[in-house]
Design an enzyme around this catalytic site. Sequence first.
Site, short mmCIF file in Angstrom:
data_model
loop_
_atom_site.label_atom_id
_atom_site.label_comp_id
_atom_site.label_asym_id
_atom_site.label_seq_id
_atom_site.Cartn_x
_atom_site.Cartn_y
_atom_site.Cartn_z
N HIS A 1 -92.39 -52.24 69.93
CA HIS A 1 -92.28 -51.46 71.17
C HIS A 1 -93.39 -50.40 71.23
O HIS A 1 -93.97 -50.16 72.28
CB HIS A 1 -90.92 -50.73 71.22
CG HIS A 1 -89.73 -51.62 71.30
ND1 HIS A 1 -88.67 -51.54 70.43
CD2 HIS A 1 -89.41 -52.62 72.17
CE1 HIS A 1 -87.74 -52.43 70.76
NE2 HIS A 1 -88.17 -53.11 71.80
N LYS B 1 -73.90 -54.34 74.41
CA LYS B 1 -74.68 -54.69 73.21
C LYS B 1 -74.12 -54.06 71.93
O LYS B 1 -74.70 -54.25 70.88
CB LYS B 1 -76.14 -54.30 73.41
CG LYS B 1 -76.96 -55.40 74.08
CD LYS B 1 -78.45 -55.27 73.77
CE LYS B 1 -79.21 -56.54 74.06
NZ LYS B 1 -80.64 -56.43 73.73
N ARG C 1 -92.81 -62.24 73.57
CA ARG C 1 -93.12 -62.65 72.20
C ARG C 1 -93.19 -64.16 72.08
O ARG C 1 -93.71 -64.69 71.10
CB ARG C 1 -92.04 -62.13 71.24
CG ARG C 1 -91.96 -60.62 71.12
CD ARG C 1 -90.64 -60.19 70.54
NE ARG C 1 -89.55 -60.62 71.40
CZ ARG C 1 -88.26 -60.53 71.11
NH1 ARG C 1 -87.89 -60.02 69.97
NH2 ARG C 1 -87.35 -60.95 71.96
N SER D 1 -85.18 -55.68 67.53
CA SER D 1 -84.34 -54.57 67.06
C SER D 1 -83.14 -55.12 66.31
O SER D 1 -82.69 -54.53 65.32
CB SER D 1 -83.86 -53.74 68.26
OG SER D 1 -84.97 -53.24 68.96
N1 COA Z 1 -91.33 -55.77 69.82
C1 COA Z 1 -90.12 -55.73 69.25
N2 COA Z 1 -88.99 -56.16 69.85
C2 COA Z 1 -89.12 -56.65 71.09
C3 COA Z 1 -90.34 -56.72 71.75
C4 COA Z 1 -91.49 -56.26 71.06
N3 COA Z 1 -92.70 -56.30 71.61
N4 COA Z 1 -90.13 -57.25 72.96
C5 COA Z 1 -88.82 -57.50 73.06
N5 COA Z 1 -88.21 -57.14 71.92
C6 COA Z 1 -86.78 -57.31 71.59
C7 COA Z 1 -85.98 -56.04 71.55
O1 COA Z 1 -86.09 -55.46 70.28
C8 COA Z 1 -84.58 -56.56 71.84
O2 COA Z 1 -83.99 -57.00 70.62
P1 COA Z 1 -82.39 -57.07 70.41
O3 COA Z 1 -81.82 -57.91 71.53
O4 COA Z 1 -82.26 -57.72 69.08
O5 COA Z 1 -81.86 -55.66 70.43
C9 COA Z 1 -84.83 -57.78 72.73
O6 COA Z 1 -86.19 -58.09 72.59
C10 COA Z 1 -84.69 -57.59 74.23
O7 COA Z 1 -84.09 -56.42 74.50
P2 COA Z 1 -84.54 -55.34 75.54
O8 COA Z 1 -85.98 -55.24 75.79
O9 COA Z 1 -83.88 -54.10 75.08
O10 COA Z 1 -83.99 -55.92 76.84
P3 COA Z 1 -82.51 -56.32 77.21
O11 COA Z 1 -82.52 -57.78 77.43
O12 COA Z 1 -81.48 -55.75 76.32
O13 COA Z 1 -82.34 -55.57 78.57
C11 COA Z 1 -83.15 -54.59 80.58
C12 COA Z 1 -83.31 -55.66 79.56
C13 COA Z 1 -82.80 -53.29 79.86
C14 COA Z 1 -84.46 -54.41 81.28
C15 COA Z 1 -82.13 -55.04 81.63
O14 COA Z 1 -81.02 -55.65 81.02
C16 COA Z 1 -81.63 -53.96 82.54
O15 COA Z 1 -82.31 -53.05 83.00
N6 COA Z 1 -80.38 -54.04 82.88
C17 COA Z 1 -79.77 -53.11 83.82
C18 COA Z 1 -79.02 -53.87 84.88
C19 COA Z 1 -79.96 -54.56 85.81
O16 COA Z 1 -80.76 -54.00 86.51
N7 COA Z 1 -79.81 -55.90 85.86
C20 COA Z 1 -80.62 -56.73 86.69
C21 COA Z 1 -81.87 -57.14 85.98
S1 COA Z 1 -82.40 -58.61 86.75
#
Ligand code: COA
Length: 168
Positions: free
Chosen positions: A16, A40, A89, A127
């Site tokens: 990140h 989560k 990724r 994460s």
């Molecule tokens: N380096 C390390 N880890 C990375 C990464 C990078 N470059 N890119 C992605 N990841 C990982 C994260 O660590 C995370 O790991 P985990 O699931 O093991 O914790 C995973 O990829 C993706 O998680 P994150 O980026 O936190 O996204 P998410 O899928 O949990 O949520 C949101 C995405 C927060 C943008 C979205 O769910 C949101 O805003 N929701 C609110 C409701 C909404 O608006 N919904 C409609 C959206 S269409």
Amino acid sequence: MIAIFPGSFDPVTLGHHDIIQRAAPLFSKLIVAVLHNPAKNPLFTVNERVDMLQHLVKDIPNVEVAEYTGLLAGFAREKNAKYLVRSLRSEADCAYEMPMAQANSKLGTDLETVVFFAAPAYIYLSSGMVREVAAVGYTSDFDDTVLDQWVPAAVKAMLRMKLASTKQ
Ligand code: COA
């Protein structure tokens, strides 16, 4: 040119951090936004995640840290942000991000998703992997120097404190 880099950041990783450093120069302001996402079952509270992010970005002047609940598009509107930053990724990330980008562009007027390819050093990192390795590792004989390649030093210290306290 205000952008939001949203996520769970539970915890923030060096992957990140790499995205934040690469995205920040492209925008006038980059808001790193922590989602309240009880689904989560987070290890760190939102306040702890905000604190670790603030510490991490303290030397990047145009980056701020915030938290949000509800729809990301609504939060973007509130912040007057026209761009979302996400990272890819793998192909699996692409398949996940494409519909989300489409939905966000429908939900928020002119909301564009800008994607960054993860640096090769971090394409396997998540994460969840950090949480699992640390949780299992700290219950046994664990050389936690392995965490240095995945998370900033301050996050490693917080993982150690958190997992040592949950063991009792
Ligand atoms: N380096 C390390 N880890 C990375 C990464 C990078 N470059 N890119 C992605 N990841 C990982 C994260 O660590 C995370 O790991 P985990 O699931 O093991 O914790 C995973 O990829 C993706 O998680 P994150 O980026 O936190 O996204 P998410 O899928 O949990 O949520 C949101 C995405 C927060 C943008 C979205 O769910 C949101 O805003 N929701 C609110 C409701 C909404 O608006 N919904 C409609 C959206 S269409």
